[in-house]
Design an enzyme around this catalytic site. Structure first.
Site, short mmCIF file in Angstrom:
data_model
loop_
_atom_site.label_atom_id
_atom_site.label_comp_id
_atom_site.label_asym_id
_atom_site.label_seq_id
_atom_site.Cartn_x
_atom_site.Cartn_y
_atom_site.Cartn_z
N HIS A 103 8.70 0.34 -25.78
CA HIS A 103 7.48 -0.07 -25.64
C HIS A 103 8.16 -1.62 -26.32
O HIS A 103 7.57 -2.61 -27.20
CB HIS A 103 6.60 0.35 -27.41
CG HIS A 103 5.48 1.58 -27.02
ND1 HIS A 103 4.55 1.49 -26.44
CD2 HIS A 103 6.88 2.90 -27.24
CE1 HIS A 103 4.39 3.12 -26.34
NE2 HIS A 103 5.11 3.82 -26.65
N LYS A 114 35.72 -21.44 -35.96
CA LYS A 114 35.92 -20.77 -37.68
C LYS A 114 36.36 -22.45 -37.80
O LYS A 114 36.15 -23.29 -38.65
CB LYS A 114 36.74 -20.33 -37.02
CG LYS A 114 35.87 -18.86 -37.11
CD LYS A 114 37.49 -17.50 -37.66
CE LYS A 114 37.07 -15.92 -37.78
NZ LYS A 114 38.09 -15.57 -37.51
N GLU A 131 33.10 -8.31 -27.60
CA GLU A 131 34.49 -8.94 -28.29
C GLU A 131 36.14 -8.80 -27.67
O GLU A 131 36.77 -9.68 -27.44
CB GLU A 131 34.62 -8.69 -29.41
CG GLU A 131 35.78 -9.66 -30.04
CD GLU A 131 35.28 -9.37 -31.86
OE1 GLU A 131 35.46 -11.05 -32.35
OE2 GLU A 131 35.78 -8.19 -32.47
#
EC number: 5.3.1.9
Length: 548
Positions: free
Chosen positions: A386, A511, A355
Site C-alpha cells: 500500500h 565526519k 557501504e
C-alpha cells in the site's frame, strides 16, 4: 586476490552478446517454454530455506555465462583468501574474519602467525558468563536491585545489526527490555531514558574505536544521567559495559577493565553482530539462542565455501544482481520481508550492501567503467503493497526484488498467516506475469463500452524480476543462515566487480568537516563571506540568527 577488471574478461563480452538476445525476453514466455522451470531455477538449503529464482530474466545459458565470469574473476580463491585470514581489506591492511566468529569447530585460523580462535572463544565465554549472571539476577545495580533494562549505545554496525536481530527474534526474548540509541539528535536518548530508572538500567557502549562522535556523545549523556542519580563514579562498574578494541579510551571514560568485551580490527563494523557487539542480542534472547544464531551462520558459511557455483545460493544471487545492474541498467533492488518481526531487515542490508559495494574505485586504484553497488531499499509485509508497489507494477523503473516469508508463524492468529502468504505469492506472480489487455477486453465490452477508456490504466506489463525466499520459520539458527547468505552475496559482487567491500572511506570527509563546523556553531559571531562557500556560510548564519 587477483585484481581483474570484469569488463576485460572473455565472459563479460559473451554476456554482452547474450544480453542482446535476452533484453526482449519475457518471463512469461520462459515459463511457457519450460514447464519445469521452478525445478531448474530453485535451490533448497538444509531444508530450512528455499530460494526460487525462476522468475528472473535468465536462462540456463545466462547462469552458465555468469558463473564463467565469476571463475574468470577468481572468485573461488577470493573466498578461500577471506576464510583463511589473508588481508583482503588491502586499503586498511586487515583480514576480514567475521566468519571466524561463528567457527565452532576449533579449526585454527591465523593472522600474522597467531591463532585467533582462542581469543574468540575467550570473549564468547565471557559473554556467556555475563549473560548468565545478568539474566539470572546475580548482577545487580548499585542499589542492589536487579537489572531489567539494557540500553545499547552505538551507531552503524554497532547498532543496526544487533537492533535488527533483537527485533527479528523478539519472540524469543526474556524478561530483559533492550533499547537502542544511535542518533546524535538528543531526542533519541531523551525519549528512551525518560521511561527508565538509573537503578536498574545497564548501558552497553558499543564502539570499536571508542571515538565515534555519535556514540561517545550519547555515552557521556547517559553517564551524566546516571551520575545525577547515583552521585558516585564508583557505581559506574555496575551499570556501564564497553564493547571496544580501544582499551585506553574506555578507561578514560571511566569503565573498568573487567567490564570491557574485546573486539578486533579484523571484524568490520557492519559484520560485527557475531562478535561482542551482539551482546545486546545475547542478553535479549539468552546466550544459548545467540549460539544458535552463530551456528546457523556457520552452516551458510560452509555452503558458500564448499558448494559448486551452480548450486551456491549467495553466488547465484550475487551474479543475478550484477546481471541486472550492469546489463539491464536496473539501478535499484529491493528486499521485501513478509514478517513483522523482520521489519528492520531491509534497512540493515541497505547499510551492509551500500557501504560495502558503494565504491567507484577498483582494487587497482582506477575509476571503474561499469556499475558497482546497487541502490538497495525495501519494506515489510503488506504495508509496502500500500506504499510503493504501484511503481513496481506500472512505473518506468524496473526494481528486481527479493521476497522473503516464513512458512510457520510464531503468532498463528486465525487465518492471518495464510492471507499473508497469499499476498506474498500473488505479488510475485503479478510482477512476473502481469495483466494484459486481452484479459480485460471482454469484461469491459460486456458491461459498458465506455469503460474501454480506462483499459490502458488497468494493464500491468509484468516481466518484473523477483526472487522468492521461503524460510521455514524465523528462529535464531535460520536467521543466522539468512543473514550470512546476504553477507556472502555482497562479497561475491565485490569480488567480481573488483572493488574492496570492506572499507568505507567515503564516510570520512563528512565526519572531518562536521568537527570543524561544530566549533564554528558554538561561536556567536556571524561568518564573513570568505569563511566557506556561500551556501554553507548562509546556512550557518541563518542557524545563528534563528537559534536566538
Amino acid at each position: 586476490m587477483k585484481n581483474i577488471n570484469p569488463t576485460k574478461t572473455k565472459s563479460w563480452n559473451l554476456l554482452k552478446k547474450h544480453f542482446n538476445n535476452m533484453k526482449k525476453v519475457n518471463i512469461k514466455d520462459l515459463f511457457e517454454k519450460d514447464k519445469n522451470r521452478f525445478s531448474s531455477f530453485s535451490i533448497c538449503f538444509d531444508d530450512i530455506i528455499l530460494i526460487d529464482y525462476s522468475k528472473n530474466i535468465i536462462t540456463k545459458e545466462t547462469i552458465k555465462k555468469l558463473i564463467q565470469l565469476a571463475k574468470e574473476c577468481d572468485l573461488n580463491n577470493a573466498i578461500l583468501s577471506m576464510f583463511c585470514g589473508k588481508k583482503i581489506n588491502y586499503t586498511e591492511n586487515r583480514a576480514v574474519l567475521h566468519t571466524a566468529l561463528r567457527n565452532h569447530k576449533n579449526i585454527s585460523i591465523e593472522i600474522d602467525g597467531i591463532n585467533i580462535i582462542p581469543k574468540i572463544k575467550k570473549v564468547l565465554n565471557k559473554m556467556k558468563n555475563f549473560c548468565s549472571d545478568l539474566i539470572d539476577g546475580n548482577w545487580k545495580g548499585f542499589t542492589g536491585e536487579r537489572i531489567t533494562h539494557i540500553v545499547n549505545i552505538g551507531i552503524g554496525g554497532s547498532d543496526l545489526g544487533p537492533y535488527m536481530v533483537t527485533e527479528a527474534l523478539k519472540f524469543y526474548k526474556n524478561h530483559l527490555n533492550v533499547y537502542f540509541v544511535s542518533n546524535i539528535d538528543g531526542t533519541h536518548i531523551t525519549e528512551i531514558l525518560k521511561y527508565l530508572s538509573p537503578k536498574n538500567t545497564l548501558f552497553l557502549i558499543a564502539s570499536k574505536t571508542f571515538t565515534t562522535q555519535e556514540t561517545i556523545t550519547n555515552a557521556y549523556s547517559a553517564k551524566d544521567w546516571f551520575l545525577k542519580y547515583a552521585k558516585d563514579k564508583k557505581y559506574l562498574s555496575r551499570h556501564f559495559i564497553a564493547l571496544s578494541s580501544n582499551i585506553d579510551e574506555v578507561k578514560k571514560f571511566g569503565i573498568n577493565t573487567e567490564n570491557i568485551f574485546e573486539l578486533w580490527n579484523w571484524v568490520g563494523g557492519r559484520y560485527s553482530l557475531w562478535s561482542c557487539m551482539g551482546l545486546s542480542i545475547a542478553l535479549s534472547i539468552g546466550f544459548n539462542n545467540f549460539e544458535k544464531l552463530l551456528r546457523g551462520a556457520y552452516a551458510m558459511d560452509q555452503h558458500f565455501l564448499k558448494q559448486p557455483f551452480e548450486k551456491n545460493i549467495p553466488i547465484i544471487l550475487g551474479l543475478i544482481s550484477i546481471w541486472y545492474n550492469n546489463f539491464f541498467n536496473f539501478e535499484t533492488e529491493s528486499i521485501l520481508v513478509y514478517d513483522q518481526y523482520m521489519h528492520l531487515f531491509s534497512s540493515y542490508f541497505q547499510q551492509v550492501n551500500m557501504e560495502s559495494n558503494g565504491k567507484s574505485i577498483d582494487r587497482n586504484g582506477n575509476l571503474v567503467n561499469y556499475q558497482t553497488g546497487s541502490i538497495l531499499w525495501g519494506g515489510y509485509g503488506t504495508n509496502s503493497q500500500h506504499a510503493f508497489y504501484q511503481l513496481m507494477h506500472q512505473g518506468t523503473k524496473i526494481v528486481p526484488c527479493d521476497f522473503i516469508v516464513p512458512i510457520i508463524s510464531h503468532n498463528p492468529v486465525s487465518d492471518h498467516h495464510q492471507k499473508l502468504l497469499a499476498n506474498f505469492f500473488a505479488q510475485t506472480k503479478a510482477l512476473a506475469f502481469g495483466k494484459k489487455s486481452e484479459n480485460n477486453h471482454i469484461k469491459l465490452y460486456k458491461y459498458d463500452s465506455n469503460k474501454i477508456k480506462i483499459l490502458p490504466f488497468k494493464i500491468l506489463p509484468g516481466n518484473r524480476p523477483t526472487n522468492s525466499i521461503l524460510i521455514k520459520e524465523i528462529n535464531p539458527y535460520n536467521l543466522g543462515s539468512l543473514i550470512a547468505m546476504y553477507e556472502h552475496k555482497i562479497f561475491t559482487q565485490g569480488v567480481v566487480l573488483n572493488i574492496n567491500s570492506f572499507d568505507q572511506w567515503g564516510v570520512e570527509l563528512g565526519k572531518q568537516l562536521s568537527k570543524k563546523l561544530f566549533s564554528i556553531l558554538r561561536k556567536e559571531k556571524i561568518l564573513n563571506t570568505s569563511s566557506y562557500d556561500s551556501s554553507t556560510n548562509g546556512l550557518i548564519n541563518f542557524y545563528k540568527l534563528w537559534k536566538k
